[in-house]
Structure formats: structure tokens, C-alpha cells
Design a protein around this motif. Structure first.
Motif, PDB file in Angstrom:
ATOM      1  N   VAL A 190     -38.861 -71.894 -48.385  1.00 29.03           N
ATOM      2  CA  VAL A 190     -38.350 -73.129 -48.428  1.00 29.03           C
ATOM      3  C   VAL A 190     -39.266 -73.543 -49.583  1.00 29.03           C
ATOM      4  CG1 VAL A 190     -37.854 -75.399 -47.406  1.00 29.03           C
ATOM      5  CG2 VAL A 190     -37.616 -72.966 -46.144  1.00 29.03           C
ATOM      6  N   ASP A 191     -38.778 -73.872 -50.773  1.00 31.51           N
ATOM      7  CA  ASP A 191     -39.389 -74.465 -51.595  1.00 31.51           C
ATOM      8  C   ASP A 191     -38.660 -75.614 -52.462  1.00 31.51           C
ATOM      9  OD1 ASP A 191     -41.399 -74.934 -53.722  1.00 31.51           O
ATOM     10  OD2 ASP A 191     -41.163 -72.943 -54.757  1.00 31.51           O
ATOM     11  N   PRO A 192     -39.274 -76.934 -52.385  1.00 30.97           N
ATOM     12  CA  PRO A 192     -38.283 -77.880 -52.646  1.00 30.97           C
ATOM     13  C   PRO A 192     -37.653 -77.790 -54.161  1.00 30.97           C
ATOM     14  CG  PRO A 192     -40.313 -78.872 -51.576  1.00 30.97           C
ATOM     15  CD  PRO A 192     -40.716 -77.091 -51.769  1.00 30.97           C
ATOM     16  N   ASP A 193     -36.549 -77.819 -54.209  1.00 34.39           N
ATOM     17  CA  ASP A 193     -35.403 -77.851 -55.311  1.00 34.39           C
ATOM     18  C   ASP A 193     -34.438 -78.614 -55.205  1.00 34.39           C
ATOM     19  OD1 ASP A 193     -35.128 -77.152 -57.949  1.00 34.39           O
ATOM     20  OD2 ASP A 193     -34.723 -75.226 -57.555  1.00 34.39           O
ATOM     21  N   HIS A 194     -33.559 -78.743 -56.153  1.00 34.40           N
ATOM     22  CA  HIS A 194     -32.106 -79.518 -56.072  1.00 34.40           C
ATOM     23  C   HIS A 194     -32.603 -80.957 -55.314  1.00 34.40           C
ATOM     24  CE1 HIS A 194     -30.855 -75.575 -56.772  1.00 34.40           C
ATOM     25  NE2 HIS A 194     -31.189 -75.174 -55.568  1.00 34.40           N
ATOM     26  N   LEU A 195     -33.453 -81.657 -55.776  1.00 32.99           N
ATOM     27  CA  LEU A 195     -33.715 -82.775 -55.414  1.00 32.99           C
ATOM     28  C   LEU A 195     -32.869 -84.083 -55.969  1.00 32.99           C
ATOM     29  CD1 LEU A 195     -37.555 -82.928 -55.330  1.00 32.99           C
ATOM     30  CD2 LEU A 195     -36.137 -82.206 -53.598  1.00 32.99           C
ATOM     31  N   ASP A 196     -32.250 -83.557 -56.937  1.00 34.70           N
ATOM     32  CA  ASP A 196     -30.966 -84.486 -57.532  1.00 34.70           C
ATOM     33  C   ASP A 196     -30.003 -84.685 -56.318  1.00 34.70           C
ATOM     34  OD1 ASP A 196     -30.396 -81.865 -57.931  1.00 34.70           O
ATOM     35  OD2 ASP A 196     -29.142 -82.093 -59.567  1.00 34.70           O
ATOM     36  N   PHE A 197     -29.913 -83.754 -55.482  1.00 35.87           N
ATOM     37  CA  PHE A 197     -28.752 -83.648 -54.515  1.00 35.87           C
ATOM     38  C   PHE A 197     -29.531 -84.322 -53.184  1.00 35.87           C
ATOM     39  CE2 PHE A 197     -26.936 -82.284 -50.624  1.00 35.87           C
ATOM     40  CZ  PHE A 197     -25.526 -82.407 -50.689  1.00 35.87           C
ATOM     41  N   PHE A 198     -30.678 -83.878 -52.877  1.00 36.92           N
ATOM     42  CA  PHE A 198     -31.188 -84.313 -51.549  1.00 36.92           C
ATOM     43  C   PHE A 198     -31.821 -85.582 -51.666  1.00 36.92           C
ATOM     44  CE2 PHE A 198     -30.705 -79.809 -51.051  1.00 36.92           C
ATOM     45  CZ  PHE A 198     -30.299 -79.492 -49.609  1.00 36.92           C
ATOM     46  N   GLY A 199     -32.525 -85.652 -52.792  1.00 32.74           N
ATOM     47  CA  GLY A 199     -33.071 -87.159 -52.997  1.00 32.74           C
ATOM     48  C   GLY A 199     -34.756 -87.211 -52.393  1.00 32.74           C
ATOM     49  N   SER A 200     -35.031 -86.362 -51.559  1.00 32.44           N
ATOM     50  CA  SER A 200     -36.584 -86.272 -51.459  1.00 32.44           C
ATOM     51  C   SER A 200     -36.724 -85.040 -50.914  1.00 32.44           C
ATOM     52  CB  SER A 200     -36.880 -87.368 -50.142  1.00 32.44           C
ATOM     53  OG  SER A 200     -36.258 -87.194 -48.931  1.00 32.44           O
ATOM     54  N   GLU A 201     -38.110 -84.442 -51.035  1.00 33.23           N
ATOM     55  CA  GLU A 201     -38.581 -83.296 -50.207  1.00 33.23           C
ATOM     56  C   GLU A 201     -38.440 -83.226 -48.649  1.00 33.23           C
ATOM     57  OE1 GLU A 201     -42.446 -82.019 -51.329  1.00 33.23           O
ATOM     58  OE2 GLU A 201     -41.996 -82.049 -53.300  1.00 33.23           O
ATOM     59  N   GLN A 202     -38.469 -84.372 -48.160  1.00 31.25           N
ATOM     60  CA  GLN A 202     -38.348 -84.457 -46.611  1.00 31.25           C
ATOM     61  C   GLN A 202     -36.967 -84.114 -46.394  1.00 31.25           C
ATOM     62  OE1 GLN A 202     -40.808 -84.622 -44.462  1.00 31.25           O
ATOM     63  NE2 GLN A 202     -39.427 -84.040 -43.000  1.00 31.25           N
ATOM     64  N   ALA A 203     -35.989 -84.611 -47.122  1.00 30.41           N
ATOM     65  CA  ALA A 203     -34.631 -84.437 -46.856  1.00 30.41           C
ATOM     66  C   ALA A 203     -34.066 -82.981 -47.053  1.00 30.41           C
ATOM     67  CB  ALA A 203     -33.825 -85.341 -47.645  1.00 30.41           C
ATOM     68  N   PHE A 204     -34.982 -82.141 -48.030  1.00 28.99           N
ATOM     69  CA  PHE A 204     -34.653 -80.894 -48.475  1.00 28.99           C
ATOM     70  C   PHE A 204     -35.311 -80.005 -47.148  1.00 28.99           C
ATOM     71  CE2 PHE A 204     -36.195 -76.773 -50.201  1.00 28.99           C
ATOM     72  CZ  PHE A 204     -34.987 -76.510 -50.920  1.00 28.99           C
ATOM     73  N   TYR A 205     -36.301 -80.426 -46.584  1.00 29.58           N
ATOM     74  CA  TYR A 205     -36.914 -79.749 -45.416  1.00 29.58           C
ATOM     75  C   TYR A 205     -35.999 -79.894 -44.186  1.00 29.58           C
ATOM     76  CZ  TYR A 205     -41.105 -78.421 -48.022  1.00 29.58           C
ATOM     77  OH  TYR A 205     -42.061 -78.052 -48.870  1.00 29.58           O
ATOM     78  N   ASP A 206     -35.697 -81.229 -43.934  1.00 30.05           N
ATOM     79  CA  ASP A 206     -34.979 -81.364 -42.727  1.00 30.05           C
ATOM     80  C   ASP A 206     -33.498 -80.479 -42.859  1.00 30.05           C
ATOM     81  OD1 ASP A 206     -36.856 -83.346 -42.086  1.00 30.05           O
ATOM     82  OD2 ASP A 206     -35.741 -84.951 -42.867  1.00 30.05           O
ATOM     83  N   ALA A 207     -32.956 -80.296 -43.650  1.00 27.41           N
ATOM     84  CA  ALA A 207     -31.627 -79.635 -44.160  1.00 27.41           C
ATOM     85  C   ALA A 207     -31.832 -78.362 -43.564  1.00 27.41           C
ATOM     86  CB  ALA A 207     -31.151 -79.740 -45.310  1.00 27.41           C
ATOM     87  N   PHE A 208     -32.950 -77.699 -43.977  1.00 24.84           N
ATOM     88  CA  PHE A 208     -33.384 -76.316 -43.546  1.00 24.84           C
ATOM     89  C   PHE A 208     -33.550 -76.340 -41.732  1.00 24.84           C
ATOM     90  CE2 PHE A 208     -33.851 -75.160 -47.640  1.00 24.84           C
ATOM     91  CZ  PHE A 208     -33.284 -73.781 -47.832  1.00 24.84           C
ATOM     92  N   VAL A 209     -34.171 -77.244 -41.384  1.00 26.17           N
ATOM     93  CA  VAL A 209     -34.445 -77.364 -39.759  1.00 26.17           C
ATOM     94  C   VAL A 209     -32.879 -77.344 -39.167  1.00 26.17           C
ATOM     95  CG1 VAL A 209     -35.087 -78.725 -37.821  1.00 26.17           C
ATOM     96  CG2 VAL A 209     -36.703 -78.665 -39.958  1.00 26.17           C
TER      97      VAL A 209
END
Length: 466
Positions: A190-209
């Protein structure tokens, strides 16, 4: 780019489907499975390709270019997020009131109620999906599958099997991996990417959870990757299996050797087995560990699982050898993130041996280049002997002033290690001039950079100028 609207209803029955962007590796595979299911298929793409010709031979009606007339009598239109909202087929389908769904919804419909293994992660999911499919086949299973790239020994990216098991590469880039009714979730890293979609790193991690916790049977996740560790801490799932080099991993990967095809010892429950892969790189040994952990979860034994993954020959555009001229071997890799570039170049070091490693880098998307140009420069300067830098492949994005390949090359500490050449023929000729017998050249990027390879090989075959 069109953001997928997963709230739109998925039709219960599809009799005639039209695919906008049918030539892509994922869409073409999906279209072939619709044909296998007896559904009439049509589609369009902006350029002709082997994929379009193969689908036409299989019975699909395909078109080069986009036009509303191509919709024909389709009752359902399937699209990717890469098309523009003004696409005439998309606009007309909406106007007619047809079912218009994202490719992930079409895949969800196709999977139905079958037992699903979803492979997700920032990097390595295409190779991991291909490895799982070929391992299952070697073990006598016959799963259906949809991968994001062509599996080398099968020559396809998708297939319809007789078993009740379905394997997919689950795309996190637009959040659609949350749509599927996953039984076993594999998270490679899980390496933060696509932040243009998720908006933030935390949202990226939360999606994987959320992705992991939604799995009905088990979550298989890396014990080593920092991002995966962060996701693991957030999981509430009752069955989590870890894999990696960590001493406390459920499936431990030890003694990795990267000369030639990667090898390693896998240890689980007091049992161990030595693994010898056909594909190079420590990252592929780690990927294989994840696949073996999934196979254990499916009920296979350790030794049988290890023997099964050893037959994997790779996926197209993943450290793929395209040719040799004048003693110089030319490879291509899909890497488009600094972490992926590092893994590819480290693997190529094991292939190149005493030869030099020349990278031809095509940065992918303006947003990623603007956000990560320093990281790209650092890893390229560290691991490649020389880098030939092309211009940015914008994909779905409009140009951003000042964001070019020169932005990346300018971040090199020693400018002697990089040469920015926006003209492809000049880049090919330059590469041929500096390359010598025993060197390896590798193109890096998920755009169209692989198309420069014939020019590089042609330049290498011409007499060397004094």
C-alpha cells in the motif's frame, strides 16, 4: 476522465454490450469473456491494435474511432474512466437512456456469485494475479480470471473457466475495488498514489482497510511494506494471514537470491520449501510469497503451492525482453511509480550482471510527475548507470506548464547521469551511441514508451559512428 458512478444500477440481463475503449488490456479481456458468455459484443477504440483484431476474429464488431453510430442495438454500454465526458458514444448512450456502466460494474455482473479472489495493491498486482492464475492451473484448477495485463504463457489477460473460483486484479486507482464481493483479499503493498481521486493519503489507506475487512473469508497482506502494516493495524477481520521477510510473518520468505530468476525459501507452520522462479527480482519472490499464502488459504499444501508458482513466465510489459542487437539486450517494464521503478531496476541488475543498465524513462501523467519528480530522479540516478528522459505521457490529463521530462532530469544531482531528449528518434540514436556490448536497456512507463523499442533496436543495428 470520467469518475465511475457506482450508484448507477447494474442491469439484471445483458444481451448486447458495447465497450468504449475496447482495445485496452483490461477491457479487451472483459469483452472476450462477454463473448464467451454468448453476449453480442461491439466496441470502439481510438487506434487499431492486435486486441481489436483478436476480438473481431472472435466475433465482436469493432470500430477504430468513436462515433455514435457504433452503438448499434446495444442495450448496455461499458466504459473505462479514461474516456472524456464528450465522447460521442458515451453522450448518445446517456441520451438514449441505455444502461451505461463502468467496467468494474460489468466485471461485478460477470462474476455473479462465484468465490472471488481479489488481488489489490499499489504495485505488483498484475504479476501477482497472473502468478495465481497459472499456479491454480498447474494445480489442476480451472478458474475464470480477469487480469490487467496479458499473462505470458497463456497469451491472454482473461479466461472463462469451469470452476466456481474467479480471480481478478482489483483496481484501487478509482476506488472500484470496493465494489466486488471478495472472498479472499490479497494486498501486495500500500503505497499512496492516485491522490487526485482519493484526496488524501488517509483516505487511500482507509479504502484498503475497507477492502480487506469486506472479504468474507480471509485477508492476505504483506508483513513488510510500511503502508500494508498501517492497513493491517486498522483491520478488524478475524482471519488475517501475513507474508514477507519479517520474523513474525505467518508465511516467511527467507534467503532471497536475485541472480537470474529469483529464488527463496518459504517457511510456514514449521515446514519449508525452496522456490526457484523463472522471473527475476526480489519483488517477484515477495509476490510469489503472497500467492503461496493465498493457495494455502485455498487449501493447498506448501510444497505443492511452491512448485505451482515456479512455472510462472511473467506478464507482458513486466521486465519483458524485446530483442538484442550488437550484444545489447532491450527490455520493457510497465513501472510508473518510484517504488515500481526501484523494483524493476533492482531486478534488472540481476539480469545485467557486469553490464551497464540504461533506463529510458517516460513519466506518466502530469500530476504524478509534478508530485514525485524528485523521487523518480533519485531512484533512477541511484540504480541506472544512465537515464534517457523522454517527455511526459499525459494519458487522461491536460498538460501542466513546466511539468515535462526536463523537470525530472533537472532533479538529478549529477547531470552527466541523465540526458533529456523529447524527440524519440534522437533518443533512440543517443541510446545506441552510448550502449556497448553486455549492456541492458530498459524502457520504463505505462504509457506508449514501449513503442520506441523498434527504433532503439534499429539504431543499434546501424554501424557505430566514430
Amino acid at each position: 476522465m470520467i469518475r465511475p458512478d457506482l450508484s448507477l444500477p447494474i442491469p439484471e440481463t445483458i444481451t448486447s454490450a458495447h465497450f468504449i475503449g475496447i482495445g485496452g488490456s483490461g477491457m479487451s479481456g472483459l469483452a472476450k469473456m462477454f463473448l464467451d458468455a454468448g453476449i453480442r459484443v461491439s466496441g470502439s477504440d481510438r487506434a487499431d491494435s492486435d486486441s481489436l483484431r483478436a476480438l473481431a476474429a472472435a466475433g465482436a464488431t469493432v470500430h477504430v474511432g468513436h462515433d455514435a453510430a457504433h452503438l448499434g442495438d446495444a442495450d448496455t454500454v461499458i466504459h473505462t474512466g479514461a474516456i472524456w465526458p464528450e465522447n460521442p458514444e458515451f453522450v448518445t448512450a446517456k441520451h438514449r437512456g441505455l444502461h451505461v456502466i463502468h467496467r468494474s460494474q460489468a466485471l461485478h455482473w460477470l462474476i455473479g456469485g462465484r468465490r472471488l479472489v481479489s488481488v489489490a495493491g499499489a504495485h505488483g498486482k498484475t504479476s501477482s494475479t497472473g502468478m495465481l492464475v497459472t499456479a491454480l492451473q498447474a494445480l489442476g484448477a480451472d478458474p475464470s480470471f480477469v487480469n490487467g495485463g496479458v499473462i505470458e504463457q497463456l497469451g491472454v489477460s482473461s479466461g472463462t473457466g469451469a470452476d466456481a473460483l474467479f480471480v481478478i486484479e482489483a483496481d484501487e486507482s478509482d476506488g472500484t475495488f470496493l465494489l466486488y464481493d471478495t472472498s479472499i483479499a490479497l494486498i501486495t503493498n500500500v503505497d499512496p498514489d492516485h491522490l487526485d481521486f482519493f484526496g488524501s493519503e488517509q483516505a487511500f489507506y482507509d479504502a484498503f482497510v475497507r477492502f480487506g475487512d469486506a472479504a468474507s473469508e480471509a485477508v492476505v497482506i504483506s508483513s513488510d511494506d510500511p503502508g500494508a502494516q498501517r492497513v493491517r493495524a486498522g483491520l478488524s477481520h478475524r482471519t488475517v494471514i501475513t507474508f514477507g521477510r519479517a520474523a513474525d510473518a505467518d508465511l516467511r520468505i527467507d534467503d532471497i537470491v536475485t541472480t537470474g530468476g529469483a529464488s527463496a525459501t518459504l517457511i510456514y507452520g514449521g515446514e519449508s520449501a525452496r522456490m526457484q522462479l523463472a522471473v527475476p527480482g526480489a519483488h517477484n519472490a515477495i509476490n510469489a510469497g503472497g500467492i503461496v499464502a493465498v493457495l494455502l488459504t485455498l487449501g493447498y499444501g506448501l510444497t505443492a503451492a511452491v512448485r505451482a508458482v515456479e512455472g510462472f513466465a511473467g506478464t507482458v510489459r513486466r521486465l519483458e525482453l524485446h530483442g538484442e542487437a550488437r550484444g545489447v539486450h532491450v527490455y520493457d517494464d510497465y513501472s510508473h511509480h518510484p517504488t515500481e521503478v526501484r523494483a524493476a531496476l533492482e531486478a534488472m541488475r540481476g539480469v545485467a550482471g557486469s553490464g551497464r543498465l540504461i533506463a529510458i524513462q517516460q513519466p506518466h501523467t502530469y500530476s504524478r510527475t509534478q508530485h514525485m519528480f524528485r523521487e523518480f530522479a533519485a531512484v533512477l540516478e541511484e540504480l541506472a548507470d544512465h537515464t534517457v528522459m523522454l517527455d511526459v505521457y499525459g494519458a487522461r490529463e491536460d498538460p501542466v506548464p513546466g511539468v515535462t521530462g526536463e523537470l525530472v532530469s533537472g532533479a538529478f544531482a549529477d547531470q552527466a547521469n541523465v540526458h533529456y531528449v523529447p524527440d524519440w528518434q534522437e533518443a533512440a540514436d543517443y541510446t545506441a551511441r552510448i550502449a556497448r556490448e553486455g549492456d541492458c536497456v530498459v524502457t520504463l512507463g505505462c504509457g506508449n514508451v514501449y513503442q520506441i523499442i523498434p527504433q532503439v533496436l534499429d539504431s543499434l543495428r546501424r554501424p557505430v559512428e566514430d
